[in-house]
Write a protein that holds these residues in place. Structure first.
Motif, PDB file in Angstrom:
ATOM      1  N   VAL A  58       0.840  -1.194   0.000  1.00  0.00           N
ATOM      2  CA  VAL A  58       0.000   0.000   0.000  1.00  0.00           C
ATOM      3  C   VAL A  58       0.877   1.247   0.000  1.00  0.00           C
ATOM      4  O   VAL A  58       0.630   2.202  -0.744  1.00  0.00           O
ATOM      5  N   GLN A  59       1.917   1.233   0.814  1.00  0.00           N
ATOM      6  CA  GLN A  59       2.841   2.372   0.872  1.00  0.00           C
ATOM      7  C   GLN A  59       3.553   2.553  -0.470  1.00  0.00           C
ATOM      8  O   GLN A  59       3.661   3.672  -0.970  1.00  0.00           O
ATOM      9  N   LEU A  60       4.012   1.472  -1.049  1.00  0.00           N
ATOM     10  CA  LEU A  60       4.719   1.570  -2.332  1.00  0.00           C
ATOM     11  C   LEU A  60       3.770   1.996  -3.445  1.00  0.00           C
ATOM     12  O   LEU A  60       4.149   2.767  -4.323  1.00  0.00           O
ATOM     13  N   ASP A  61       2.535   1.501  -3.408  1.00  0.00           N
ATOM     14  CA  ASP A  61       1.544   1.933  -4.395  1.00  0.00           C
ATOM     15  C   ASP A  61       1.316   3.440  -4.295  1.00  0.00           C
ATOM     16  O   ASP A  61       1.184   4.127  -5.310  1.00  0.00           O
ATOM     17  N   GLY A  62       1.282   3.948  -3.072  1.00  0.00           N
ATOM     18  CA  GLY A  62       1.137   5.390  -2.882  1.00  0.00           C
ATOM     19  C   GLY A  62       2.308   6.164  -3.467  1.00  0.00           C
ATOM     20  O   GLY A  62       2.124   7.251  -4.024  1.00  0.00           O
ATOM     21  N   MET A  63       3.486   5.596  -3.363  1.00  0.00           N
ATOM     22  CA  MET A  63       4.670   6.233  -3.936  1.00  0.00           C
ATOM     23  C   MET A  63       4.593   6.243  -5.452  1.00  0.00           C
ATOM     24  O   MET A  63       4.929   7.242  -6.099  1.00  0.00           O
ATOM     25  N   VAL A  64       4.148   5.133  -6.036  1.00  0.00           N
ATOM     26  CA  VAL A  64       3.992   5.074  -7.497  1.00  0.00           C
ATOM     27  C   VAL A  64       2.981   6.130  -7.936  1.00  0.00           C
ATOM     28  O   VAL A  64       3.220   6.875  -8.893  1.00  0.00           O
ATOM     29  N   LEU A  65       1.857   6.216  -7.232  1.00  0.00           N
ATOM     30  CA  LEU A  65       0.846   7.221  -7.565  1.00  0.00           C
ATOM     31  C   LEU A  65       1.411   8.631  -7.470  1.00  0.00           C
ATOM     32  O   LEU A  65       1.138   9.475  -8.328  1.00  0.00           O
ATOM     33  N   ARG A 102       9.615   5.065 -14.575  1.00  0.00           N
ATOM     34  CA  ARG A 102      10.658   6.055 -14.342  1.00  0.00           C
ATOM     35  C   ARG A 102      11.996   5.345 -14.172  1.00  0.00           C
ATOM     36  O   ARG A 102      12.506   5.184 -13.070  1.00  0.00           O
ATOM     37  N   TYR A 103      12.564   4.915 -15.286  1.00  0.00           N
ATOM     38  CA  TYR A 103      13.815   4.168 -15.246  1.00  0.00           C
ATOM     39  C   TYR A 103      14.967   4.998 -14.683  1.00  0.00           C
ATOM     40  O   TYR A 103      15.951   4.442 -14.202  1.00  0.00           O
ATOM     41  N   ASP A 104      14.833   6.309 -14.715  1.00  0.00           N
ATOM     42  CA  ASP A 104      15.863   7.163 -14.143  1.00  0.00           C
ATOM     43  C   ASP A 104      15.938   7.031 -12.620  1.00  0.00           C
ATOM     44  O   ASP A 104      16.917   7.436 -12.014  1.00  0.00           O
ATOM     45  N   LEU A 105      14.923   6.431 -12.007  1.00  0.00           N
ATOM     46  CA  LEU A 105      14.906   6.234 -10.559  1.00  0.00           C
ATOM     47  C   LEU A 105      15.506   4.893 -10.133  1.00  0.00           C
ATOM     48  O   LEU A 105      15.604   4.613  -8.942  1.00  0.00           O
ATOM     49  N   LEU A 106      15.896   4.065 -11.083  1.00  0.00           N
ATOM     50  CA  LEU A 106      16.484   2.768 -10.743  1.00  0.00           C
ATOM     51  C   LEU A 106      17.808   2.960 -10.010  1.00  0.00           C
ATOM     52  O   LEU A 106      18.559   3.898 -10.294  1.00  0.00           O
ATOM     53  N   PRO A 107      18.120   2.058  -9.063  1.00  0.00           N
ATOM     54  CA  PRO A 107      19.418   2.152  -8.377  1.00  0.00           C
ATOM     55  C   PRO A 107      20.555   1.896  -9.365  1.00  0.00           C
ATOM     56  O   PRO A 107      20.380   1.186 -10.359  1.00  0.00           O
ATOM     57  N   ALA A 108      21.703   2.475  -9.091  1.00  0.00           N
ATOM     58  CA  ALA A 108      22.845   2.387 -10.012  1.00  0.00           C
ATOM     59  C   ALA A 108      23.216   0.951 -10.364  1.00  0.00           C
ATOM     60  O   ALA A 108      23.555   0.656 -11.514  1.00  0.00           O
ATOM     61  N   ASP A 109      23.144   0.030  -9.405  1.00  0.00           N
ATOM     62  CA  ASP A 109      23.497  -1.363  -9.671  1.00  0.00           C
ATOM     63  C   ASP A 109      22.490  -2.074 -10.568  1.00  0.00           C
ATOM     64  O   ASP A 109      22.767  -3.159 -11.077  1.00  0.00           O
ATOM     65  N   TYR A 110      21.322  -1.487 -10.741  1.00  0.00           N
ATOM     66  CA  TYR A 110      20.264  -2.071 -11.570  1.00  0.00           C
ATOM     67  C   TYR A 110      19.726  -1.024 -12.536  1.00  0.00           C
ATOM     68  O   TYR A 110      18.523  -0.935 -12.773  1.00  0.00           O
ATOM     69  N   ALA A 111      20.613  -0.237 -13.123  1.00  0.00           N
ATOM     70  CA  ALA A 111      20.213   0.862 -13.995  1.00  0.00           C
ATOM     71  C   ALA A 111      19.543   0.386 -15.280  1.00  0.00           C
ATOM     72  O   ALA A 111      18.762   1.119 -15.885  1.00  0.00           O
ATOM     73  N   ASP A 112      19.824  -0.826 -15.689  1.00  0.00           N
ATOM     74  CA  ASP A 112      19.167  -1.407 -16.861  1.00  0.00           C
ATOM     75  C   ASP A 112      17.821  -1.979 -16.405  1.00  0.00           C
ATOM     76  O   ASP A 112      17.782  -2.779 -15.471  1.00  0.00           O
ATOM     77  N   PRO A 113      16.714  -1.589 -17.044  1.00  0.00           N
ATOM     78  CA  PRO A 113      15.400  -2.089 -16.616  1.00  0.00           C
ATOM     79  C   PRO A 113      15.286  -3.616 -16.607  1.00  0.00           C
ATOM     80  O   PRO A 113      14.589  -4.180 -15.765  1.00  0.00           O
TER      81      PRO A 113
END
Length: 79
Positions: free
Chosen positions: A3-10, A38-49
Motif C-alpha cells: 500500500v505504501q509503495l503503491d502510494g509512492m507510485v501514484l 521512471r527508469y531514471d529512478l532505478l538504483p545504479a546497480d540495476y540501472a538497466d530495466p
C-alpha cells in the motif's frame, strides 16, 4: 508495505517529488521505478530495466504488470 509503495507510485505518476526513493531498499526502488515507468529512478546497480526486472521475485513482477497493464504471465520467474 505494498500500500505504501503503491502510494509512492501514484505520487510519482502525479508528478510529485520523487526524492523519497533514495530511502527505499533496492527491491522496493526497482519496483517503484518500473511500476511508474521512471527508469531514471532505478538504483545504479540495476540501472538497466531488464536487470531491475530480474532483481524482482514473481510477486513483485506481478504487481509491476498490474501497474503497467501487462499480462500477468509476464511475471513468471524462469519463464
Amino acid at each position: 508495505m505494498t500500500v505504501q509503495l503503491d502510494g509512492m507510485v501514484l505520487a510519482i505518476l502525479d508528478g510529485k517529488d520523487d526524492a523519497f526513493v533514495g530511502v527505499l531498499s533496492t527491491g522496493e526502488r526497482c519496483f517503484v521505478a518500473l511500476a511508474s515507468k521512471r527508469y531514471d529512478l532505478l538504483p545504479a546497480d540495476y540501472a538497466d530495466p531488464i536487470e531491475a526486472w530480474n532483481r524482482l521475485d514473481g510477486e513483485w513482477r506481478r504487481l509491476v504488470c498490474e501497474w503497467r497493464g501487462w499480462p500477468n504471465s509476464y511475471a513468471r520467474v524462469g519463464a
